[in-house]
Every structure is written in structure tokens, then in C-alpha cells.
Design an enzyme around this catalytic site. Structure first.
Site, PDB file in Angstrom:
ATOM      1  N   CYS A  27      -5.566 -51.534 -22.133  1.00  0.00           N
ATOM      2  CA  CYS A  27      -4.768 -50.867 -23.225  1.00  0.00           C
ATOM      3  C   CYS A  27      -3.573 -50.635 -23.121  1.00  0.00           C
ATOM      4  CB  CYS A  27      -5.607 -49.571 -23.248  1.00  0.00           C
ATOM      5  SG  CYS A  27      -5.373 -48.361 -22.083  1.00  0.00           S
ATOM      6  N   ASP A  29      -2.015 -48.541 -21.036  1.00  0.00           N
ATOM      7  CA  ASP A  29      -1.376 -47.323 -20.517  1.00  0.00           C
ATOM      8  C   ASP A  29      -1.626 -47.468 -18.856  1.00  0.00           C
ATOM      9  OD1 ASP A  29      -1.199 -46.525 -23.004  1.00  0.00           O
ATOM     10  OD2 ASP A  29      -2.627 -45.017 -22.980  1.00  0.00           O
ATOM     11  N   CYS A  53       3.793 -45.797 -22.771  1.00  0.00           N
ATOM     12  CA  CYS A  53       4.472 -45.470 -24.057  1.00  0.00           C
ATOM     13  C   CYS A  53       5.802 -44.826 -23.220  1.00  0.00           C
ATOM     14  CB  CYS A  53       4.003 -44.635 -25.049  1.00  0.00           C
ATOM     15  SG  CYS A  53       3.594 -43.007 -24.284  1.00  0.00           S
ATOM     16  N   CYS A  98      -0.103 -38.651 -21.757  1.00  0.00           N
ATOM     17  CA  CYS A  98       0.778 -39.560 -21.211  1.00  0.00           C
ATOM     18  C   CYS A  98       1.040 -39.010 -19.819  1.00  0.00           C
ATOM     19  CB  CYS A  98       1.951 -39.878 -22.073  1.00  0.00           C
ATOM     20  SG  CYS A  98       1.507 -40.484 -23.680  1.00  0.00           S
TER      21      CYS A  98
HETATM   22  S1  FES Z   1       0.505 -43.640 -22.212  1.00  0.00           S
HETATM   23 FE1  FES Z   1      -0.880 -43.945 -23.717  1.00  0.00          FE
HETATM   24  S2  FES Z   1       0.074 -43.123 -25.734  1.00  0.00           S
HETATM   25 FE2  FES Z   1       1.558 -42.743 -23.945  1.00  0.00          FE
END
Ligand code: FES
Length: 156
Positions: A27, A29, A53, A98
Site C-alpha cells: 500500500c 506506507d 506520504c 503516519c
Molecule cells: S503513511 Fe499512510 S497516509 Fe501517511
């Protein structure tokens, strides 16, 4: 935004004492933390790689700054996702996870240090996972389940 555009301590560390990953590449992340730890259990250097992100990059970056020079015990006790969020000047609630993932990776790295070095776990290191570690595990499980469900029938 500044830490996202100019992250500190970004990149792989070749002489890391311990390397820990949290999240799932499926995904996007995913964070890797590299820690250089002295024999006195002080974090001498910390770097990270992130596929997350902007909030994830910024929180990971600030974690590597906050833990530099700390003993493992102090880093374990002092660094929480709330503290990291405060340090960064706040995050929108949808982005809390996050920072949680970044701290989860740090806690995992600290645990790994003791397992890999075969050093008996100190009294300050609990058996039970912290909130951040539990969240990282949950996210990984969810990503695994989702990627299985999304696979075409032939690949299952
Ligand atoms: S790490 Fe998943 S939205 Fe920021």
C-alpha cells in the site's frame, strides 16, 4: 512541509547496527529505520527511508533528529507519536497514523537491537507491544488481507 521537502537524515545507512521496517510495500506506507548504536546503548546516528506520504516523511525525519544522542532507554520512554506530532507542529487527524507508523518502526528497531545482539531484555522494555507497535502490526495485517482480496482469482 519543510521537512517533507528537505528531510533530514534521509537514506540508507551502510554501517547500521540495526535496521527495522514497518508498514507494507503493497500500500506504499513503508518505513525503514537505520540506527547506529554504541556499546553503551546510545543512538549515535539515525536515518530513514520512506515510501509513505508527506506526513510520514516529515515525522520519520523528526524522529531521527529527536533520538540522536539518546540512550535506547530514553528513546523508548520519551518518543511517542503524540510527542512527535507536537514536535512537528501538529498533524490533521487523518494523518496521525503516519506518525504512529514512524514511532512503531523506531520501537521495533530498539527491540530488534536486543534480539539480534542476544542481550537480555532490560527491565524498561515491556513484553507487551506499545500502542505504536500494535498499530504498525494492524496496518501490516490489513494490507496483507487487502492485497490477497484484490488479487485476480488465478493468482490466489
Ligand atoms: S503513511 Fe499512510 S497516509 Fe501517511
Amino acid at each position: 512541509m519543510d521537512l517533507f521537502r528537505n528531510p533530514k537524515n534521509l537514506g540508507k545507512m551502510d554501517d547500521a547496527t540495526v535496521v527495522a521496517i514497518a508498514g507494507n510495500p503493497a500500500c506504499g506506507d513503508m518505513i525503514t529505520f537505520y540506527l547506529k548504536i554504541t556499546d553503551q546503548q546510545v543512538i549515535e546516528k539515525a536515518t530513514f527511508e520512506s515510501y509513505g506520504c508527506a506526513a510520514n516523511i516529515a515525522t520519520s525525519s523528526i524522529v531521527t533528529e529527536m533520538i540522536k544522542g539518546l540512550t535506547l532507554e530514553k528513546a523508548w520512554n520519551d518518543i511517542t507519536w503524540k510527542k512527535v506530532t507536537e514536535e512537528i507542529g501538529g498533524l490533521p487527524s487523518v494523518k496521525f497514523h503516519c506518525g504512529v507508523l514512524a514511532v512503531g518502526a523506531l520501537k521495533r528497531a530498539i527491540r530488534l537491537y536486543f534480539t539480534q545482539k542476544k542481550i537480555p531484555k532490560p527491565a524498561w522494555l515491556p513484553e507487551e507491544h506499545t500502542f505504536e507497535e500494535k498499530q504498525a502490526l494492524e496496518e501490516e495485517e490489513l494490507a496483507k488481507t487487502l492485497s490477497k482480496k484484490m488479487k485476480p482469482e488465478a493468482e490466489k
